[in-house]
Write an enzyme that holds these catalytic residues in place. Structure first.
Site, PDB file in Angstrom:
ATOM      1  N   ALA A  31       0.952  -1.083  -0.015  1.00 14.13           N
ATOM      2  CA  ALA A  31       0.473   0.303  -0.202  1.00 14.13           C
ATOM      3  C   ALA A  31       0.255   1.193   0.033  1.00 14.13           C
ATOM      4  CB  ALA A  31      -1.342  -0.089   1.312  1.00 14.13           C
ATOM      5  N   ALA A  32       2.290   1.147  -0.107  1.00 13.99           N
ATOM      6  CA  ALA A  32       3.017   2.321  -0.197  1.00 13.99           C
ATOM      7  C   ALA A  32       2.650   3.682  -1.399  1.00 13.99           C
ATOM      8  CB  ALA A  32       4.546   1.829  -0.086  1.00 13.99           C
ATOM      9  N   GLY A  33       2.616   2.466  -2.573  1.00  7.10           N
ATOM     10  CA  GLY A  33       2.119   3.775  -3.492  1.00  7.10           C
ATOM     11  C   GLY A  33       0.648   3.871  -3.981  1.00  7.10           C
ATOM     12  N   ASP A  34      -0.188   3.101  -3.026  1.00  3.05           N
ATOM     13  CA  ASP A  34      -1.005   3.474  -3.259  1.00  3.05           C
ATOM     14  C   ASP A  34      -2.035   4.835  -2.171  1.00  3.05           C
ATOM     15  OD1 ASP A  34      -2.187   1.092  -3.985  1.00  3.05           O
ATOM     16  OD2 ASP A  34      -3.116   0.687  -3.252  1.00  3.05           O
TER      17      ASP A  34
END
Length: 299
Positions: free
Chosen positions: A249-252
């Site tokens: 979820a870092a990219g999200d």
């Protein structure tokens, strides 16, 4: 406050933490198990909400326990759920996630109802898209659905931000309708044919992608940061230095926060700086939505 509409997937994540990721045919005894709400679309909608953005979410869940739980969670996050569709024929999406000691992950997704978010559903949500200022999408739903939503947005001067994940080639007509695209290194390589390993190769990849009609290219480079190509200008935004625990979820978080920054009137560089700070916090925590920070945590 400007309105952000997110169209994308809703999943339940089942996460196992282990010392390392298994190779094919191997069984590894893990440590910690967690079951969390996830899905790239849902994660990005939650990130927008926690960063203080006004957001509604267009998605499809199964008519099952996971789907009902997801809707209640979105409501608790102050996400508009009027366009969350229920599918009686297919289950809610599920993701199986393995995470190693360095925070790297391996993800296997069963899309379920996400694969049946159709053009007809988007047509039912047309007015919601037309009223938006920013439309944020990913690729865990059918490509024709993404293309149709982008067409509606483009016709109404709505800025389209696309996170091209999972990685795949994209139609040129879709690329021409994008305001911002946010590929990571692997996704940028698929879109450009350039292997991205550093700032210089990221510039070359951004050039190739922008030639296809995208106004702003933002390539996320993990621990390096993010490379921005805005017209003929390049900007390098360095990442925060943190000890990564889980990159899920870092990219999200990055994409949702980027859209909030843009909705507040920040320029692309300032919006990316804000997004880098938020995603740096996410990687220090386990899980997907459980790891997404609130605006008050950004300093």
């Amino acid at each position: 406050m400007k309105k952000i509409v997110v169209i994308g997937s809703s999943n339940t994540d089942m996460v196992i933490k282990a010392d390392r990721l298994p190779v094919p045919g191997e069984t590894i005894i893990g440590h910690q198990f967690m079951m969390n709400p996830g899905g790239k679309g849902a994660n990005q909608a939650v990130a927008v909400a926690r960063m203080g953005g006004k957001v509604s979410f267009i998605t499809k869940t199964g008519n099952d326990l996971f789907g009902r739980q997801s809707i209640e969670l979105y409501k608790s996050e102050d996400i508009g759920t009027e366009h969350v569709f229920s599918d009686s024929d297919h289950p809610s999406g599920v993701a199986l996630i393995s995470v190693d000691a360095n925070g790297e992950n391996c993800i296997l997704v069963a899309p379920g109802a996400n694969a049946y978010l159709t053009v007809k559903d988007i047509e039912k949500s047309r007015e919601e898209i037309e009223k938006a200022d920013i439309l944020l999408m990913q690729l865990e739903i059918p490509m024709e659905t993404v293309e149709y939503a982008a067409e509606i947005a483009a016709l109404n001067q709505v800025k389209v931000v696309l996170n091209p994940a999972p990685a795949q080639t994209l139609p040129n007509e879709l690329l021409k309708r994008l305001y911002v695209i946010t590929p990571n290194k692997n996704e940028a390589e698929i879109l450009s044919g350039v292997r991205v390993t550093d700032w210089e190769s990221a510039r070359k990849a951004a050039d190739r992608i922008s030639e296809k009609g995208v106004e702003v290219v933002v390539i996320t480079l993990g621990s390096l940061g993010a490379l921005i190509k805005d017209g003929n200008q390049y900007h390098e935004v360095e990442a925060e230095s943190v000890a990564a625990m889980d990159t899920t979820a870092a990219g999200d978080t990055f994409c949702g926060t980027l859209c909030v920054g843009l909705s507040e009137g920040r320029d692309i560089v300032e919006a990316v700086k804000l997004a880098c700070k938020a995603s740096a916090i996410t990687v220090t925590r386990m899980g997907a939505q459980a790891a997404i920070p609130y605006r008050r945590e950004i300093v």
